[in-house]
Write an enzyme that holds these catalytic residues in place. Structure first.
Site, PDB file in Angstrom:
ATOM      1  N   TYR A  34      -2.063  -7.102   5.061  1.00  0.00           N
ATOM      2  CA  TYR A  34      -1.589  -6.482   6.289  1.00  0.00           C
ATOM      3  C   TYR A  34      -0.929  -5.146   6.010  1.00  0.00           C
ATOM      4  CZ  TYR A  34       3.352  -7.574   5.346  1.00  0.00           C
ATOM      5  OH  TYR A  34       4.613  -7.600   4.810  1.00  0.00           O
ATOM      6  N   ARG A 100     -12.388 -25.659   5.516  1.00  0.00           N
ATOM      7  CA  ARG A 100     -11.329 -25.478   4.522  1.00  0.00           C
ATOM      8  C   ARG A 100     -11.782 -25.852   3.107  1.00  0.00           C
ATOM      9  NH1 ARG A 100      -7.253 -27.862   1.822  1.00  0.00           N
ATOM     10  NH2 ARG A 100      -5.343 -26.634   1.589  1.00  0.00           N
ATOM     11  N   LYS A 149      -0.201  -6.218  -0.616  1.00  0.00           N
ATOM     12  CA  LYS A 149       0.537  -6.485   0.631  1.00  0.00           C
ATOM     13  C   LYS A 149      -0.121  -7.659   1.345  1.00  0.00           C
ATOM     14  CE  LYS A 149       3.086  -4.024   4.218  1.00  0.00           C
ATOM     15  NZ  LYS A 149       4.349  -4.698   3.918  1.00  0.00           N
ATOM     16  N   GLU A 182      12.845  -5.801  -5.667  1.00  0.00           N
ATOM     17  CA  GLU A 182      12.964  -4.989  -4.446  1.00  0.00           C
ATOM     18  C   GLU A 182      13.688  -5.833  -3.413  1.00  0.00           C
ATOM     19  OE1 GLU A 182       9.056  -4.236  -2.736  1.00  0.00           O
ATOM     20  OE2 GLU A 182       8.306  -6.118  -3.518  1.00  0.00           O
ATOM     21  N   LEU A 206       6.069  -4.036  -4.331  1.00  0.00           N
ATOM     22  CA  LEU A 206       5.111  -3.352  -3.463  1.00  0.00           C
ATOM     23  C   LEU A 206       5.263  -1.834  -3.638  1.00  0.00           C
ATOM     24  CD1 LEU A 206       3.132  -3.961  -1.000  1.00  0.00           C
ATOM     25  CD2 LEU A 206       5.017  -3.116   0.408  1.00  0.00           C
TER      26      LEU A 206
HETATM   27  N1  PDD Z   1       7.561  -4.399   4.906  1.00  0.00           N
HETATM   28  N2  PDD Z   1       8.774  -4.201   0.003  1.00  0.00           N
HETATM   29  C1  PDD Z   1       8.323  -5.228   0.744  1.00  0.00           C
HETATM   30  C2  PDD Z   1       8.301  -6.591   0.158  1.00  0.00           C
HETATM   31  C3  PDD Z   1       7.869  -4.991   2.059  1.00  0.00           C
HETATM   32  O1  PDD Z   1       7.394  -6.011   2.795  1.00  0.00           O
HETATM   33  C4  PDD Z   1       7.927  -3.686   2.597  1.00  0.00           C
HETATM   34  C5  PDD Z   1       7.434  -3.369   3.980  1.00  0.00           C
HETATM   35  C6  PDD Z   1       8.438  -2.648   1.787  1.00  0.00           C
HETATM   36  C7  PDD Z   1       8.511  -1.226   2.273  1.00  0.00           C
HETATM   37  O2  PDD Z   1       7.235  -0.666   2.302  1.00  0.00           O
HETATM   38  P1  PDD Z   1       6.860   0.515   3.305  1.00  0.00           P
HETATM   39  O3  PDD Z   1       7.782   1.650   3.004  1.00  0.00           O
HETATM   40  O4  PDD Z   1       5.465   0.812   2.947  1.00  0.00           O
HETATM   41  O5  PDD Z   1       7.037  -0.021   4.682  1.00  0.00           O
HETATM   42  C8  PDD Z   1       8.830  -2.941   0.488  1.00  0.00           C
HETATM   43  C9  PDD Z   1       6.914  -4.302   6.167  1.00  0.00           C
HETATM   44  C10 PDD Z   1       7.401  -3.191   7.018  1.00  0.00           C
HETATM   45  C11 PDD Z   1       6.957  -5.660   6.848  1.00  0.00           C
HETATM   46  O6  PDD Z   1       6.603  -6.623   6.184  1.00  0.00           O
HETATM   47  O7  PDD Z   1       7.306  -5.751   8.022  1.00  0.00           O
END
Ligand code: PDD
Length: 288
Positions: A34, A100, A149, A182, A206
């Site tokens: 996503y 499945r 992601k 993170e 990420l």
């Molecule tokens: N989250 N680290 C993780 C685990 C994340 O899920 C996200 C983003 C980030 C920041 O990435 P970016 O700057 O590309 O948004 C770092 C999104 C917004 C979410 O899951 O809603």
């Protein structure tokens, strides 16, 4: 407030009318990737970067046959159709629906291509950006491919729930070796003696689009950057900490596990990066 507008395989409809099979592999296995994108004044911010990362995530889990240019056109059509201004786009591509079975190669699958656009109220986050937010530390219980992601977010969900229960906005995640990865849905930086520190991408994190953008801003502002492991104890010695993310933007952290960060107020580096971020958005809007 306009209702969220979805686009599934090119068909637009209210989000609540979207129907997805219970055999879809994102439902059964979390077999999907996503993106979340911020849209300012009807214009998607850092659009190319998000589509590049989506391409990488799809390749990493071997979902093939998704036309990303077409998905991109659908996104623009949906933003325009709903006359959205300040909004977010959620994009979700799964491997598809099939009886499945864990292995996928021998099944003929059509990826699910879903996105929706919804109005975004930046008010509460803007307030947090102004005053700073509090975070907790929490064990990183995730798998070893957090560079992808994927929609497998259970460990992120549990970490963020622990933060919410402690009246905090985020959880900074630590690994068994005592270094930080993170946050549950953001990247983070510490600032020590005017130097920006963040976990290197080769660790299990990420590649945040906002993380990368903030690194570019720091380069422009001659703020030195060190991409190296951050120990959990380093958090408590930092002058400043910032979270970065698509909707967080540059969000100062003023407390970690109840302890003040620096003076307990958003610091000068956070303020400088916030100003530069806002200026970059203004320039982007004037160019488009
Ligand atoms: N989250 N680290 C993780 C685990 C994340 O899920 C996200 C983003 C980030 C920041 O990435 P970016 O700057 O590309 O948004 C770092 C999104 C917004 C979410 O899951 O809603």
């Amino acid at each position: 407030m306009p209702a969220p507008l979805a686009n599934i395989h090119g068909q637009m409809m209210p989000l609540e009318d979207v129907k997805v099979s219970v055999l879809d592999r994102s439902f059964l296995f979390g077999d999907a990737v996503y993106e979340v994108m911020r849209v300012f004044g009807g214009k998607p911010w850092l659009e190319q970067e998000h589509f590049d990362r989506l391409r990488g995530s799809l390749a990493a889990i071997r979902i093939e046959g998704v036309d990303l240019d077409r998905l991109r056109r659908r996104m623009h059509e949906t933003i325009a159709a709903g006359k959205f201004g300040e909004c977010t786009v959620y994009m979700h591509v799964s491997r598809g629906a099939a009886p499945r079975k864990h292995a996928f190669l021998k099944q003929s699958l059509t990826p699910l291509e879903l996105l929706w656009v919804q109005e975004y109220d930046d008010g509460p986050t803007a307030l947090a950006r102004q005053h700073g937010s509090s975070v907790i530390t929490y064990p990183d219980l995730r798998w070893h491919r957090c560079d992808i992601k994927s929609t497998n977010l259970l460990a992120n969900v549990l970490a963020n729930e622990a933060a919410a229960e402690a009246d905090c906005s985020e959880a900074l995640l630590y690994l068994p070796d005592g270094t930080m990865s993170e946050a549950s849905h953001s990247s983070f930086f510490t600032i020590v003696g005017g130097v920006l520190h963040t976990t290197p991408l080769k660790a299990n994190i990420l590649p945040g689009i906002t993380r990368n953008f903030v690194i570019r801003l720091a380069q422009k502002a001659d703020i030195p950057l060190r991409e190296q492991a951050i120990a959990k104890e380093d958090l408590f010695r930092a002058d400043e900490i910032i979270l970065t993310g698509t909707t967080s933007e540059v969000l100062p952290v003023v407390r970690v596990d109840g302890q003040k960060v620096g003076s307990g107020e958003p610091g000068p580096v956070a303020r400088r990066l916030q100003e530069m971020h806002d200026q970059a958005v203004r320039e982007f809007l004037s160019r488009h």
